[in-house]
Write a protein that holds these residues in place. Sequence first.
Motif, PDB file in Angstrom:
ATOM      1  N   ARG A 116       0.833  -1.205   0.000  1.00  0.00           N
ATOM      2  CA  ARG A 116       0.000   0.000   0.000  1.00  0.00           C
ATOM      3  C   ARG A 116       0.860   1.244   0.000  1.00  0.00           C
ATOM      4  O   ARG A 116       2.003   1.236   0.447  1.00  0.00           O
ATOM      5  N   ILE A 117       0.271   2.321  -0.476  1.00  0.00           N
ATOM      6  CA  ILE A 117       0.887   3.633  -0.352  1.00  0.00           C
ATOM      7  C   ILE A 117       0.841   4.029   1.129  1.00  0.00           C
ATOM      8  O   ILE A 117      -0.172   3.801   1.793  1.00  0.00           O
ATOM      9  N   GLY A 119       0.139   5.827   4.575  1.00  0.00           N
ATOM     10  CA  GLY A 119      -1.020   6.634   4.945  1.00  0.00           C
ATOM     11  C   GLY A 119      -0.800   8.128   4.813  1.00  0.00           C
ATOM     12  O   GLY A 119      -1.714   8.874   4.450  1.00  0.00           O
ATOM     13  N   GLN A 122      -1.459   9.111   1.152  1.00  0.00           N
ATOM     14  CA  GLN A 122      -2.667   8.648   0.468  1.00  0.00           C
ATOM     15  C   GLN A 122      -3.607   9.801   0.133  1.00  0.00           C
ATOM     16  O   GLN A 122      -3.779  10.727   0.930  1.00  0.00           O
ATOM     17  N   THR A 123      -4.225   9.727  -1.039  1.00  0.00           N
ATOM     18  CA  THR A 123      -5.298  10.659  -1.353  1.00  0.00           C
ATOM     19  C   THR A 123      -6.551  10.234  -0.597  1.00  0.00           C
ATOM     20  O   THR A 123      -6.643   9.110  -0.083  1.00  0.00           O
ATOM     21  N   TYR A 126      -8.172   7.174  -2.357  1.00  0.00           N
ATOM     22  CA  TYR A 126      -7.404   5.950  -2.140  1.00  0.00           C
ATOM     23  C   TYR A 126      -7.654   5.422  -0.726  1.00  0.00           C
ATOM     24  O   TYR A 126      -7.926   4.231  -0.535  1.00  0.00           O
ATOM     25  N   ALA A 127      -7.556   6.308   0.270  1.00  0.00           N
ATOM     26  CA  ALA A 127      -7.782   5.896   1.659  1.00  0.00           C
ATOM     27  C   ALA A 127      -9.194   5.377   1.861  1.00  0.00           C
ATOM     28  O   ALA A 127      -9.419   4.404   2.590  1.00  0.00           O
ATOM     29  N   GLN A 188      -3.684   8.919  -7.404  1.00  0.00           N
ATOM     30  CA  GLN A 188      -2.772   8.642  -6.292  1.00  0.00           C
ATOM     31  C   GLN A 188      -1.315   8.760  -6.738  1.00  0.00           C
ATOM     32  O   GLN A 188      -0.480   9.334  -6.035  1.00  0.00           O
TER      33      GLN A 188
END
Length: 281
Positions: A116-117, A119, A122-123, A126-127, A188
């Motif tokens: 995952r990207i 936190g 994160q956009t 995305y979140a 993202q």
Amino acid sequence: MRNPTGRQLRFGTELRKLRERAGLNATEAGQLMGIKQAQVSNMEAGRVGVSPERVRALACRYDCSDQPLIQALSEMTAPRPRGWWEEYRELLARPLLDLAELEHHAQSLRDSTTARIPGLLQTREYALEIFRQAVTELSPPDIEHRLSFRIKRQAILFRKDDPTPYEAIIHEAALRMRVGGSTVARQQLQHLLDMSDREHITLRAITFDVGAYPGSGQSIHYAHGPVPQLDTVYLDQAHGLAFLDAETQLHKYRTLFDRIEAVALAPEKTRDLIHNVMREL
């Protein structure tokens, strides 16, 4: 008595470490200080306030001559305004509040993620998809609370005067995973490029070509304190956040991050990789 925050608990833990290095139990420490054993225990549990003068007195009794550490601990006793995360005390689990407090006070932060990207990068879209896919199904209000909390955590990267220096090492798998579909994934990736333009943010990628590498398969987060002894590692595990602060653990993860960084792409090549992934969406 009060419910101590994560920062207050860490302060108490460091007082206990000083005492234990001096080879004293709580009763003996109390006798040296002219206070009761219960007061020593309460200080080490973060349940009572401690003045800078008391910190220096304890350090003297414990034969601690590490002045940078003593100064850092003294500064931790200063009264601090209520943090924004306190708004969520009845809404989210305590470790999340401790995480926000830790990030807020960190001198710098390092993240390494595989699937995952991170936190902090994160956009919102995305979140939102990440929370929708949580193992334990979240209600719409719970999702909104977690989403707003995550976005507010990111404010440390946008402070005008002292944004927190931040390094993120992201595996190519996370860059290519189309969380929320192609549109969300593309937004993202563009956000990562935009954030990497900031002087205090360093973004590196690890490509599939690297194969197995130290720390692969887990997300690792490292918060630097004012002195190395006050660093903290936090791991995002299936059962929740785990905070590590033992000296042997900190040394292990410092070394691990250095080894991870050694196999990661340079920032410019990372940007090239992100551009290539975007073109393939």
